[in-house]
Design a protein around this motif. Structure first.
Motif, PDB file in Angstrom:
ATOM      1  N   UNK A  16     -15.142 -32.397   8.893  1.00  0.00           N
ATOM      2  CA  UNK A  16     -14.130 -31.370   8.490  1.00  0.00           C
ATOM      3  C   UNK A  16     -13.274 -32.146   7.273  1.00  0.00           C
ATOM      4  N   UNK A  17     -13.201 -32.625   7.109  1.00  0.00           N
ATOM      5  CA  UNK A  17     -12.454 -34.168   6.405  1.00  0.00           C
ATOM      6  C   UNK A  17     -12.920 -34.176   4.375  1.00  0.00           C
ATOM      7  N   UNK A  18     -14.316 -33.937   5.037  1.00  0.00           N
ATOM      8  CA  UNK A  18     -15.564 -34.009   3.871  1.00  0.00           C
ATOM      9  C   UNK A  18     -15.137 -32.345   3.356  1.00  0.00           C
ATOM     10  N   UNK A  19     -15.539 -31.755   4.672  1.00  0.00           N
ATOM     11  CA  UNK A  19     -15.387 -29.891   3.817  1.00  0.00           C
ATOM     12  C   UNK A  19     -13.923 -29.741   2.937  1.00  0.00           C
ATOM     13  N   UNK A  20     -12.863 -29.850   3.961  1.00  0.00           N
ATOM     14  CA  UNK A  20     -11.813 -30.098   3.140  1.00  0.00           C
ATOM     15  C   UNK A  20     -11.357 -30.621   1.718  1.00  0.00           C
ATOM     16  N   UNK A  21     -12.653 -31.217   2.006  1.00  0.00           N
ATOM     17  CA  UNK A  21     -11.818 -32.137  -0.190  1.00  0.00           C
ATOM     18  C   UNK A  21     -13.113 -31.272  -0.421  1.00  0.00           C
ATOM     19  N   UNK A  22     -14.213 -30.609  -0.296  1.00  0.00           N
ATOM     20  CA  UNK A  22     -15.019 -29.820  -1.154  1.00  0.00           C
ATOM     21  C   UNK A  22     -14.129 -28.763  -1.404  1.00  0.00           C
ATOM     22  N   UNK A  23     -13.502 -28.344  -0.328  1.00  0.00           N
ATOM     23  CA  UNK A  23     -12.369 -26.400  -0.840  1.00  0.00           C
ATOM     24  C   UNK A  23     -11.787 -27.233  -2.288  1.00  0.00           C
ATOM     25  N   UNK A  24     -11.042 -28.337  -2.144  1.00  0.00           N
ATOM     26  CA  UNK A  24     -10.032 -29.253  -2.928  1.00  0.00           C
ATOM     27  C   UNK A  24     -10.423 -29.169  -3.763  1.00  0.00           C
ATOM     28  N   UNK A  25     -11.661 -29.332  -4.021  1.00  0.00           N
ATOM     29  CA  UNK A  25     -11.864 -29.339  -5.562  1.00  0.00           C
ATOM     30  C   UNK A  25     -12.638 -28.283  -5.971  1.00  0.00           C
ATOM     31  N   UNK A  26     -12.702 -27.404  -5.344  1.00  0.00           N
ATOM     32  CA  UNK A  26     -12.914 -25.853  -5.738  1.00  0.00           C
ATOM     33  C   UNK A  26     -12.107 -25.699  -6.588  1.00  0.00           C
ATOM     34  N   UNK A  27     -11.086 -25.320  -5.309  1.00  0.00           N
ATOM     35  CA  UNK A  27      -9.515 -24.832  -5.615  1.00  0.00           C
ATOM     36  C   UNK A  27      -8.465 -25.620  -6.383  1.00  0.00           C
ATOM     37  N   UNK A  28      -8.773 -27.187  -6.752  1.00  0.00           N
ATOM     38  CA  UNK A  28      -7.822 -27.700  -6.950  1.00  0.00           C
ATOM     39  C   UNK A  28      -7.028 -28.293  -5.934  1.00  0.00           C
ATOM     40  N   UNK A  29      -6.837 -27.889  -5.067  1.00  0.00           N
ATOM     41  CA  UNK A  29      -5.529 -28.087  -3.788  1.00  0.00           C
ATOM     42  C   UNK A  29      -6.698 -27.573  -1.941  1.00  0.00           C
ATOM     43  N   UNK A  30      -6.030 -27.980  -1.158  1.00  0.00           N
ATOM     44  CA  UNK A  30      -6.840 -27.229  -0.367  1.00  0.00           C
ATOM     45  C   UNK A  30      -6.120 -26.184  -0.154  1.00  0.00           C
ATOM     46  N   UNK A  31      -5.567 -24.926   0.247  1.00  0.00           N
ATOM     47  CA  UNK A  31      -5.677 -23.754   0.191  1.00  0.00           C
ATOM     48  C   UNK A  31      -4.557 -24.132   1.771  1.00  0.00           C
ATOM     49  N   UNK A  32      -3.693 -23.262   2.140  1.00  0.00           N
ATOM     50  CA  UNK A  32      -3.390 -22.892   3.555  1.00  0.00           C
ATOM     51  C   UNK A  32      -4.107 -22.733   4.384  1.00  0.00           C
ATOM     52  N   UNK A  33      -5.207 -21.126   4.293  1.00  0.00           N
ATOM     53  CA  UNK A  33      -6.355 -20.441   5.055  1.00  0.00           C
ATOM     54  C   UNK A  33      -6.799 -22.176   5.378  1.00  0.00           C
ATOM     55  N   UNK A  34      -7.874 -22.897   5.011  1.00  0.00           N
ATOM     56  CA  UNK A  34      -8.698 -23.697   4.781  1.00  0.00           C
ATOM     57  C   UNK A  34      -7.799 -24.762   6.239  1.00  0.00           C
ATOM     58  N   UNK A  35      -6.912 -25.270   5.547  1.00  0.00           N
ATOM     59  CA  UNK A  35      -6.504 -26.023   6.779  1.00  0.00           C
ATOM     60  C   UNK A  35      -6.236 -25.758   7.822  1.00  0.00           C
TER      61      UNK A  35
END
Length: 177
Positions: A16-35
């Motif tokens: 899950x942390x890896x997926x959130x890291x990928x999302x963060x890289x795409x958006x520049x932060x991890x949006x609340x929806x993904x959290x």
């Protein structure tokens, strides 16, 4: 304020942390929806898989047009913010974004897809023969109509998840001036 409990970051699995890291890289932060989605790793995986596969359906502006039309029809503030920002980044004009939200477009073919997407929502998928004729008349083939309906359902999925949660909108407000 969000209504569902979200797991603290330190309680997520490595996957899950890896997926959130990928999302963060795409958006520049991890949006609340993904959290929020990360609180159920299977749901996060499902949404990520659907998003990845859906990116191969139709062109990006058509996908954004559908997402905006559906999110407006569903009243999903979170998805409207996310898709407005993505649409601007993808080169859509402010006028076209506003038209997509209203079920139209500056492009006649995308206007037809926006209207059809809203009809799918309004009729719960029981569109009329005239609705199908209109989208076909704009140049969409039956395999593309299947793609359109799939993209409508993809938008519904995240709309419903965010509407149930009342996910706090953390997407920077784009300049629509």
């Amino acid at each position: 304020m969000s209504r569902l409990n979200v797991l603290p970051a330190d309680e997520h699995s490595a996957d899950v942390r890896s997926t959130l890291d990928q999302v963060g890289a795409q958006f520049g932060f991890v949006p609340n929806m993904f959290t929020m989605l990360a609180s159920n790793p299977t749901v996060l995986d499902l949404v990520m898989t659907v998003q990845t596969k859906a990116s191969r359906l139709l062109d990006a502006r058509t996908r954004h047009t559908i997402a905006l039309a559906v999110s407006e029809a569903d009243g999903c503030d979170y998805c409207l913010a996310l898709h407005t920002a993505g649409s601007l980044k993808g080169g859509m004009s402010v006028e076209d974004i506003e038209l997509a939200r209203a079920g139209s477009s500056v492009d006649p073919k995308r206007a037809a897809v926006a209207r059809f997407a809203q009809r799918v929502i309004e009729t719960r998928g029981r569109v009329s023969d005239a609705d199908l004729a209109a989208v076909r008349g704009a140049g969409y083939t039956d395999p593309e109509i299947l793609a359109i309906v799939t993209l409508v359902v993809r938008a519904l999925l995240t709309n419903y998840l965010n509407n149930v949660n009342l996910t706090d909108v953390d997407i920077p407000a784009p300049d629509l001036a």
